[in-house]
Design an enzyme around this catalytic site. Structure first.
Site, PDB file in Angstrom:
ATOM      1  N   LYS A 147      94.664  40.875  58.508  1.00 21.86           N
ATOM      2  CA  LYS A 147      93.427  40.818  59.309  1.00 21.86           C
ATOM      3  C   LYS A 147      93.158  39.372  59.753  1.00 21.86           C
ATOM      4  O   LYS A 147      92.887  39.103  60.929  1.00 21.86           O
ATOM      5  CB  LYS A 147      92.249  41.368  58.484  1.00 21.86           C
ATOM      6  CG  LYS A 147      90.884  41.169  59.115  1.00 21.86           C
ATOM      7  CD  LYS A 147      90.695  41.910  60.424  1.00 21.86           C
ATOM      8  CE  LYS A 147      89.395  41.510  61.084  1.00 21.86           C
ATOM      9  NZ  LYS A 147      89.205  42.086  62.398  1.00 21.86           N
ATOM     10  N   ARG A 159      75.656  35.453  67.335  1.00 24.07           N
ATOM     11  CA  ARG A 159      76.202  34.645  66.238  1.00 24.07           C
ATOM     12  C   ARG A 159      77.365  33.791  66.751  1.00 24.07           C
ATOM     13  O   ARG A 159      78.298  34.295  67.356  1.00 24.07           O
ATOM     14  CB  ARG A 159      76.645  35.559  65.080  1.00 24.07           C
ATOM     15  CG  ARG A 159      75.455  36.246  64.416  1.00 24.07           C
ATOM     16  CD  ARG A 159      75.867  37.176  63.305  1.00 24.07           C
ATOM     17  NE  ARG A 159      76.529  38.377  63.794  1.00 24.07           N
ATOM     18  CZ  ARG A 159      76.911  39.383  63.009  1.00 24.07           C
ATOM     19  NH1 ARG A 159      76.710  39.334  61.713  1.00 24.07           N
ATOM     20  NH2 ARG A 159      77.491  40.446  63.533  1.00 24.07           N
ATOM     21  N   VAL A 210      79.624  46.583  61.733  1.00 24.18           N
ATOM     22  CA  VAL A 210      80.789  47.342  61.265  1.00 24.18           C
ATOM     23  C   VAL A 210      80.353  48.594  60.502  1.00 24.18           C
ATOM     24  O   VAL A 210      80.845  49.697  60.747  1.00 24.18           O
ATOM     25  CB  VAL A 210      81.694  46.446  60.394  1.00 24.18           C
ATOM     26  CG1 VAL A 210      82.721  47.253  59.625  1.00 24.18           C
ATOM     27  CG2 VAL A 210      82.395  45.421  61.277  1.00 24.18           C
ATOM     28  N   GLU A 219      82.938  44.412  69.220  1.00 24.52           N
ATOM     29  CA  GLU A 219      81.566  44.694  69.644  1.00 24.52           C
ATOM     30  C   GLU A 219      81.570  44.933  71.151  1.00 24.52           C
ATOM     31  O   GLU A 219      82.300  44.276  71.887  1.00 24.52           O
ATOM     32  CB  GLU A 219      80.641  43.528  69.281  1.00 24.52           C
ATOM     33  CG  GLU A 219      80.437  43.436  67.782  1.00 24.52           C
ATOM     34  CD  GLU A 219      79.548  42.272  67.368  1.00 24.52           C
ATOM     35  OE1 GLU A 219      78.780  41.772  68.185  1.00 24.52           O
ATOM     36  OE2 GLU A 219      79.646  41.879  66.188  1.00 24.52           O
ATOM     37  N   PHE A 246      93.620  37.939  76.379  1.00 26.72           N
ATOM     38  CA  PHE A 246      93.166  36.748  75.641  1.00 26.72           C
ATOM     39  C   PHE A 246      93.718  35.448  76.221  1.00 26.72           C
ATOM     40  O   PHE A 246      93.838  34.456  75.525  1.00 26.72           O
ATOM     41  CB  PHE A 246      93.478  36.878  74.139  1.00 26.72           C
ATOM     42  CG  PHE A 246      92.497  37.787  73.452  1.00 26.72           C
ATOM     43  CD1 PHE A 246      91.459  37.273  72.704  1.00 26.72           C
ATOM     44  CD2 PHE A 246      92.580  39.163  73.613  1.00 26.72           C
ATOM     45  CE1 PHE A 246      90.518  38.113  72.115  1.00 26.72           C
ATOM     46  CE2 PHE A 246      91.647  40.002  73.039  1.00 26.72           C
ATOM     47  CZ  PHE A 246      90.620  39.478  72.288  1.00 26.72           C
ATOM     48  N   GLY A 282      87.920  29.391  79.438  1.00 26.04           N
ATOM     49  CA  GLY A 282      86.464  29.397  79.570  1.00 26.04           C
ATOM     50  C   GLY A 282      85.769  28.563  78.521  1.00 26.04           C
ATOM     51  O   GLY A 282      86.320  27.586  78.004  1.00 26.04           O
ATOM     52  N   ASN A 338      93.152  37.880  63.781  1.00 26.94           N
ATOM     53  CA  ASN A 338      92.045  37.152  64.403  1.00 26.94           C
ATOM     54  C   ASN A 338      92.441  35.726  64.749  1.00 26.94           C
ATOM     55  O   ASN A 338      92.091  35.207  65.814  1.00 26.94           O
ATOM     56  CB  ASN A 338      90.823  37.151  63.481  1.00 26.94           C
ATOM     57  CG  ASN A 338      90.013  38.423  63.638  1.00 26.94           C
ATOM     58  OD1 ASN A 338      90.397  39.301  64.403  1.00 26.94           O
ATOM     59  ND2 ASN A 338      88.924  38.540  62.923  1.00 26.94           N
ATOM     60  N   CYS A 366      83.391  36.817  64.158  1.00 25.34           N
ATOM     61  CA  CYS A 366      84.734  36.949  63.582  1.00 25.34           C
ATOM     62  C   CYS A 366      85.559  35.680  63.750  1.00 25.34           C
ATOM     63  O   CYS A 366      85.816  34.982  62.768  1.00 25.34           O
ATOM     64  CB  CYS A 366      85.442  38.151  64.188  1.00 25.34           C
ATOM     65  SG  CYS A 366      84.681  39.703  63.663  1.00 25.34           S
ATOM     66  N   LYS A 388      65.768  47.681  58.485  1.00 24.42           N
ATOM     67  CA  LYS A 388      66.920  48.152  59.246  1.00 24.42           C
ATOM     68  C   LYS A 388      67.095  49.654  59.074  1.00 24.42           C
ATOM     69  O   LYS A 388      67.310  50.389  60.029  1.00 24.42           O
ATOM     70  CB  LYS A 388      68.178  47.444  58.707  1.00 24.42           C
ATOM     71  CG  LYS A 388      68.931  46.666  59.759  1.00 24.42           C
ATOM     72  CD  LYS A 388      70.131  45.961  59.182  1.00 24.42           C
ATOM     73  CE  LYS A 388      70.217  44.578  59.779  1.00 24.42           C
ATOM     74  NZ  LYS A 388      71.388  43.835  59.389  1.00 24.42           N
TER      75      LYS A 388
HETATM   76  P1  NAD Z   1      76.369  42.272  59.673  1.00 21.91           P
HETATM   77  O1  NAD Z   1      75.767  41.018  59.210  1.00 21.91           O
HETATM   78  O2  NAD Z   1      76.030  42.819  61.025  1.00 21.91           O
HETATM   79  O3  NAD Z   1      76.084  43.428  58.599  1.00 21.91           O
HETATM   80  C1  NAD Z   1      76.132  43.273  57.206  1.00 21.91           C
HETATM   81  C2  NAD Z   1      75.062  44.183  56.610  1.00 21.91           C
HETATM   82  O4  NAD Z   1      75.220  44.262  55.204  1.00 21.91           O
HETATM   83  C3  NAD Z   1      73.632  43.680  56.857  1.00 21.91           C
HETATM   84  O5  NAD Z   1      72.874  44.697  57.474  1.00 21.91           O
HETATM   85  C4  NAD Z   1      73.107  43.363  55.447  1.00 21.91           C
HETATM   86  O6  NAD Z   1      71.721  43.604  55.325  1.00 21.91           O
HETATM   87  C5  NAD Z   1      73.927  44.327  54.606  1.00 21.91           C
HETATM   88  N1  NAD Z   1      74.069  43.994  53.178  1.00 21.91           N
HETATM   89  C6  NAD Z   1      74.396  42.809  52.618  1.00 21.91           C
HETATM   90  N2  NAD Z   1      74.490  42.932  51.280  1.00 21.91           N
HETATM   91  C7  NAD Z   1      74.219  44.229  50.975  1.00 21.91           C
HETATM   92  C8  NAD Z   1      74.165  44.996  49.770  1.00 21.91           C
HETATM   93  N3  NAD Z   1      74.447  44.456  48.581  1.00 21.91           N
HETATM   94  N4  NAD Z   1      73.850  46.299  49.836  1.00 21.91           N
HETATM   95  C9  NAD Z   1      73.589  46.880  51.018  1.00 21.91           C
HETATM   96  N5  NAD Z   1      73.635  46.201  52.213  1.00 21.91           N
HETATM   97  C10 NAD Z   1      73.954  44.904  52.183  1.00 21.91           C
HETATM   98  O7  NAD Z   1      77.944  42.043  59.585  1.00 21.91           O
HETATM   99  P2  NAD Z   1      79.078  42.754  60.452  1.00 21.91           P
HETATM  100  O8  NAD Z   1      79.178  42.125  61.792  1.00 21.91           O
HETATM  101  O9  NAD Z   1      78.922  44.232  60.335  1.00 21.91           O
HETATM  102  O10 NAD Z   1      80.373  42.296  59.635  1.00 21.91           O
HETATM  103  C11 NAD Z   1      80.630  42.814  58.347  1.00 21.91           C
HETATM  104  C12 NAD Z   1      82.035  42.409  57.949  1.00 21.91           C
HETATM  105  O11 NAD Z   1      82.991  42.986  58.847  1.00 21.91           O
HETATM  106  C13 NAD Z   1      82.300  40.894  57.984  1.00 21.91           C
HETATM  107  O12 NAD Z   1      83.202  40.575  56.958  1.00 21.91           O
HETATM  108  C14 NAD Z   1      82.960  40.706  59.337  1.00 21.91           C
HETATM  109  O13 NAD Z   1      83.795  39.580  59.347  1.00 21.91           O
HETATM  110  C15 NAD Z   1      83.774  41.972  59.456  1.00 21.91           C
HETATM  111  N6  NAD Z   1      84.061  42.380  60.832  1.00 21.91           N
HETATM  112  C16 NAD Z   1      83.094  42.250  61.790  1.00 21.91           C
HETATM  113  C17 NAD Z   1      83.379  42.673  63.084  1.00 21.91           C
HETATM  114  C18 NAD Z   1      82.344  42.519  64.168  1.00 21.91           C
HETATM  115  O14 NAD Z   1      82.729  42.644  65.339  1.00 21.91           O
HETATM  116  N7  NAD Z   1      81.085  42.263  63.860  1.00 21.91           N
HETATM  117  C19 NAD Z   1      84.636  43.226  63.404  1.00 21.91           C
HETATM  118  C20 NAD Z   1      85.577  43.357  62.389  1.00 21.91           C
HETATM  119  C21 NAD Z   1      85.282  42.931  61.098  1.00 21.91           C
END
Ligand code: NAD
Length: 443
Positions: A208, A331, A11, A156, A253, A257, A212, A264, A35
């Site tokens: 939100k 994941r 995100v 994603e 949706f 499957g 979901n 999420c 990273k």
């Molecule tokens: P992710 O695990 O890919 O990324 C999180 C990042 O935050 C990691 O790179 C981690 O190293 C970093 N991090 C953690 N603590 C930190 C800090 N104190 N300072 C700096 N960096 C820090 O997670 P994501 O998939 O990007 O999801 C993030 C949030 O968004 C979650 O709450 C998720 O539910 C939500 N979300 C995800 C998606 C998706 O498709 N992945 C879509 C919508 C919402």
């Protein structure tokens, strides 16, 4: 506008790129220095179509920079996005430790009026806690540090496109000043007709989870229908088409499957159910959604046993390891849940995925991972289609059949036309549709 982003995962990194593309001056930071150095070299730490090119362009323009020092990202920023992970605790509730840490860092390094924007998915009520931390940490900036809920809806695989052309932007805010800043931030998208929905903070947070959970509910509904179709001898794909033709229902949706996965739906429905329970409301529907989802993997194993009998000493190929096509994210991927169950049952499992092979191997070392689908099928007793990567549609089915020692294909995504499978001499078990047996195997 000067924008900071804390957390450059799926995100956060996409947010960095899209905000820079909108013309803002963006500094992204992550607590993982590896990273950050990868991103600085122009490579995203995960596969997302178009993202690497976009990052390189925006870094070259000077609008986008990255740092592992959170102070650099927060200092002087008008808006700081919080995009850290909210993984599930063992109880199912959301673990908000990273949110608290990011908020404390925001408070510590804020140099003047600024807004902490929660993009991470959090339970309703979280912003209230954030506000309290800000007041306690920075009494000198009382009234100048705001909190906004701006949940992310990107998917994603199409994340960049979704961030630049969202169906809607949801902003929950309690201060008119914060709302005005958010309108200015998103002006480039709003000028192109994107809908902005403004609510109070708790409503945005809850919305939100509501979205979901509802999408997950649709998937579990059609998966339960698929089980019934298999018993009756009906076709769930046709039923989904009939349902989807009704504008009140919609076709999206409703693909039966192997169930949903990813970062999420599985964690968010659990966190939503736990939130409700904590508030005294038993949202049992959500528990049922999760149960039906788990049933999908178990049903696939049963289908396999029905044909192959014992699974010990059988070799099974899994096509697709990511939780969905277009990503290398594994994941909560159903493919990995299936692989674990098969390995526990004594089968040997080999997987192929266009992108997620290395991640899957790291997560589950017992899984053999190969770089070619036909190689994966060699000497296997069955292939299971776990992820609907488009490239699987153009597989040479006769070549696939010739690689297998028993010609069983279990289609966990209903990717194939049953008549093509019959023509190729494959024993084909789709999901929620009648199986197809080639003439020479029918008895
Ligand atoms: P992710 O695990 O890919 O990324 C999180 C990042 O935050 C990691 O790179 C981690 O190293 C970093 N991090 C953690 N603590 C930190 C800090 N104190 N300072 C700096 N960096 C820090 O997670 P994501 O998939 O990007 O999801 C993030 C949030 O968004 C979650 O709450 C998720 O539910 C939500 N979300 C995800 C998606 C998706 O498709 N992945 C879509 C919508 C919402």
């Amino acid at each position: 506008m000067r924008v900071g982003v804390i957390g450059t995962g799926h995100v956060g990194l996409v947010s960095c790129a899209s905000l820079a593309l909108m013309g803002h001056q963006v500094v992204g930071c992550d607590s993982d220095p590896e990273k950050i150095s990868l991103i600085r070299s122009g490579v995203a730490p995960f596969y997302e179509p178009g993202l690497d090119d976009c990052l390189r362009d925006e870094m070259a323009s000077g609008r986008l920079t990255f740092t592992s020092d959170v102070q650099e990202a927060v200092r002087g920023a008008e808006v700081v996005f919080i995009c850290v992970g909210t993984p599930p605790r063992a109880s199912g509730e959301a673990n908000l430790l990273a949110i608290e840490q990011a908020v404390r860092q925001f408070a510590r390094y804020a140099t003047g009026p600024a807004i902490a924007v929660a993009k991470s998915t959090v339970p309703a009520g979280t912003a209230g806690r954030v506000q309290r931390v800000l007041l306690l940490e920075r009494p000198d900036l009382a009234g100048q540090l705001d909190v906004v809920s701006n949940p992310e809806f990107l998917r994603e695989g199409t994340a960049l496109e979704d961030a630049l052309h969202p169906d809607r932007i949801l902003v929950g805010a309690s201060s008119p000043r914060a709302l005005e800043t958010m309108r200015r931030l998103y002006e480039p998208l709003l000028n192109h007709g994107c809908k902005l929905i403004e609510t109070d903070i708790r409503t945005a947070e809850l919305a939100k989870h509501a979205c979901n959970a509802f999408l997950a509910l649709k998937i579990s509904y059609v998966n339960a229908l698929a089980r019934l179709c298999e018993k009756v001898g009906a076709d769930v794909v046709t039923i989904a088409d009939v349902m989807g033709a009704d504008a009140r229902i919609g076709r999206a949706f409703l693909n039966a499957g192997l169930g949903f996965g990813g970062y999420c739906f599985p964690k968010d429905i659990q966190a939503f159910e736990r939130l409700a329970a904590g508030l005294g409301y038993e949202f049992t529907l959500l528990r049922e959604v999760a149960r039906i989802n788990e049933e999908a993997v178990a049903a696939t194993i049963e289908k396999m046993r029905g044909v192959l009998w014992n699974l010990e000493d059988k070799r099974i190929a899994l096509f697709g390891l990511s939780f969905k096509p277009g990503t290398d994210d594994i994941r909560f991927a159903p493919a990995l849940a299936l692989a674990r169950r098969l390995i526990e049952d004594g089968a040997s499992v080999v997987g192929y995925d266009p992108q997620a092979g290395p991640n899957a191997k790291e997560e589950l070392p017992e899984l053999e991972v190969v770089l070619d689908p036909y190689e994966a099928a060699v000497k296997c007793h069955a292939v299971v289609i776990c992820t609907e990567w488009p490239e699987f549609r153009s597989l040479d089915l006769v070549r696939l059949r010739n690689a297998l020692i028993f010609p069983l294909v279990i289609d966990g995504r209903n990717l194939f036309d049953p008549s093509d499978m019959r023509a190729a001499g494959l024993l084909y078990y789709p999901t929620g549709r009648p199986p197809v047996e080639p003439d020479d195997l029918a008895s």
